[in-house]
Write a protein that holds these residues in place. Structure first.
Motif, PDB file in Angstrom:
ATOM      1  N   SER A   1      24.359  36.309  41.659  1.00 57.16           N
ATOM      2  CA  SER A   1      24.741  35.972  43.034  1.00 57.16           C
ATOM      3  C   SER A   1      24.893  34.472  43.211  1.00 57.16           C
ATOM      4  CB  SER A   1      23.748  36.548  44.039  1.00 57.16           C
ATOM      5  OG  SER A   1      22.464  36.006  43.837  1.00 57.16           O
ATOM      6  N   GLN A   2      24.094  33.677  42.508  1.00 56.13           N
ATOM      7  CA  GLN A   2      24.242  32.223  42.594  1.00 56.13           C
ATOM      8  C   GLN A   2      25.553  31.786  41.950  1.00 56.13           C
ATOM      9  OE1 GLN A   2      21.496  33.663  41.286  1.00 56.13           O
ATOM     10  NE2 GLN A   2      19.836  33.126  42.653  1.00 56.13           N
ATOM     11  N   LEU A   3      25.881  32.383  40.809  1.00 56.97           N
ATOM     12  CA  LEU A   3      27.143  32.051  40.142  1.00 56.97           C
ATOM     13  C   LEU A   3      28.325  32.413  41.031  1.00 56.97           C
ATOM     14  CD1 LEU A   3      26.341  33.213  36.502  1.00 56.97           C
ATOM     15  CD2 LEU A   3      26.440  30.866  37.355  1.00 56.97           C
ATOM     16  N   PHE A   4      28.231  33.548  41.698  1.00 57.12           N
ATOM     17  CA  PHE A   4      29.286  33.960  42.615  1.00 57.12           C
ATOM     18  C   PHE A   4      29.435  32.944  43.743  1.00 57.12           C
ATOM     19  CE2 PHE A   4      30.611  36.334  46.453  1.00 57.12           C
ATOM     20  CZ  PHE A   4      31.880  36.702  46.041  1.00 57.12           C
ATOM     21  N   SER A   5      28.323  32.522  44.319  1.00 56.17           N
ATOM     22  CA  SER A   5      28.379  31.563  45.424  1.00 56.17           C
ATOM     23  C   SER A   5      28.913  30.212  44.972  1.00 56.17           C
ATOM     24  CB  SER A   5      26.990  31.399  46.045  1.00 56.17           C
ATOM     25  OG  SER A   5      26.555  32.617  46.599  1.00 56.17           O
ATOM     26  N   LEU A   6      28.488  29.757  43.804  1.00 54.48           N
ATOM     27  CA  LEU A   6      29.021  28.505  43.262  1.00 54.48           C
ATOM     28  C   LEU A   6      30.518  28.654  42.973  1.00 54.48           C
ATOM     29  CD1 LEU A   6      26.043  27.563  40.937  1.00 54.48           C
ATOM     30  CD2 LEU A   6      26.881  26.181  42.869  1.00 54.48           C
TER      31      LEU A   6
ATOM     32  N   LEU B   1      30.837  41.388  42.159  1.00 50.60           N
ATOM     33  CA  LEU B   1      30.999  40.045  42.711  1.00 50.60           C
ATOM     34  C   LEU B   1      31.786  39.168  41.755  1.00 50.60           C
ATOM     35  CD1 LEU B   1      27.395  39.252  44.050  1.00 50.60           C
ATOM     36  CD2 LEU B   1      29.429  39.658  45.433  1.00 50.60           C
ATOM     37  N   LEU B   2      31.350  39.156  40.497  1.00 56.03           N
ATOM     38  CA  LEU B   2      31.994  38.301  39.511  1.00 56.03           C
ATOM     39  C   LEU B   2      33.437  38.730  39.256  1.00 56.03           C
ATOM     40  CD1 LEU B   2      29.035  37.870  37.005  1.00 56.03           C
ATOM     41  CD2 LEU B   2      29.806  36.271  38.762  1.00 56.03           C
TER      42      LEU B   2
END
Length: 174
Positions: free
Chosen positions: A42-47, A82-83
């Motif tokens: 989820s952090q990678l998606f947000s970034l 997400l990704l």
């Protein structure tokens, strides 16, 4: 719980347009998750969304091409979706319209299978990029390719996303 709180603070700042602050909180959340062996998707998606907003497809591609493998697709469907959604947007922005449409179809099938909805703000950001592929291909061809993607087997999805990730990494459009 702290990692989730940091993630949410990042979301608040991103929604307000304070991207440097958002990146700081997402990164802190990502570091904390990695330190404790938690999944960072989820952090990678947000970034990646931050990078997409700035049309930085190279950076977004790096965030969204987190290794996608069979286990992740089977057991972490929402994070993988997400990704894949982000990867579809990057493909669209890097003028890979057919790949974007197929990835979009894969991601939409995963969203439906897991009954997941993105916040409207995030959905609008992704759709802004996906629209580029719709316009390039035409609606009928885009829908046909998305349908093709939605019918891919798990093995085909893994192979396809890895291929697209390599292509984006080797030839990103700035």
């Amino acid at each position: 719980e702290i990692a989730n709180d940091l993630q949410e603070l990042g979301d608040i700042y991103r929604y307000q347009g304070a991207y440097a602050h958002a990146e700081q909180y997402y990164t802190e959340s990502l570091v904390l998750c990695r330190e404790h062996g938690l999944g960072p998707c989820s952090q990678l998606f947000s970034l990646g969304l931050l990078a997409l907003h700035q049309n930085d497809y190279a950076l977004a591609g790096q965030q969204f091409t987190h290794p996608i493998n069979r286990e992740q697709l089977q057991h972490a469907g929402s994070n993988a979706a997400l990704l894949l959604s982000g990867l579809a947007a990057v493909a669209a922005g890097t003028e890979q319209a057919e790949r974007a449409a197929r990835l979009y179809g894969i991601a939409q099938a995963m969203w439906a299978a897991h009954n997941i909805r993105l916040p409207a703000f995030d959905q609008a950001e992704l759709e802004r990029h996906i629209q580029l592929s719709r316009e390039q291909l035409g609606d009928a061809k885009f829908k046909a390719l998305a349908a093709e993607g939605s019918l891919m087997s798990l093995e085909q999805v893994v192979a396809y996303t890895q291929e697209v990730g390599k292509q984006i990494a080797s030839n990103p459009k700035e």
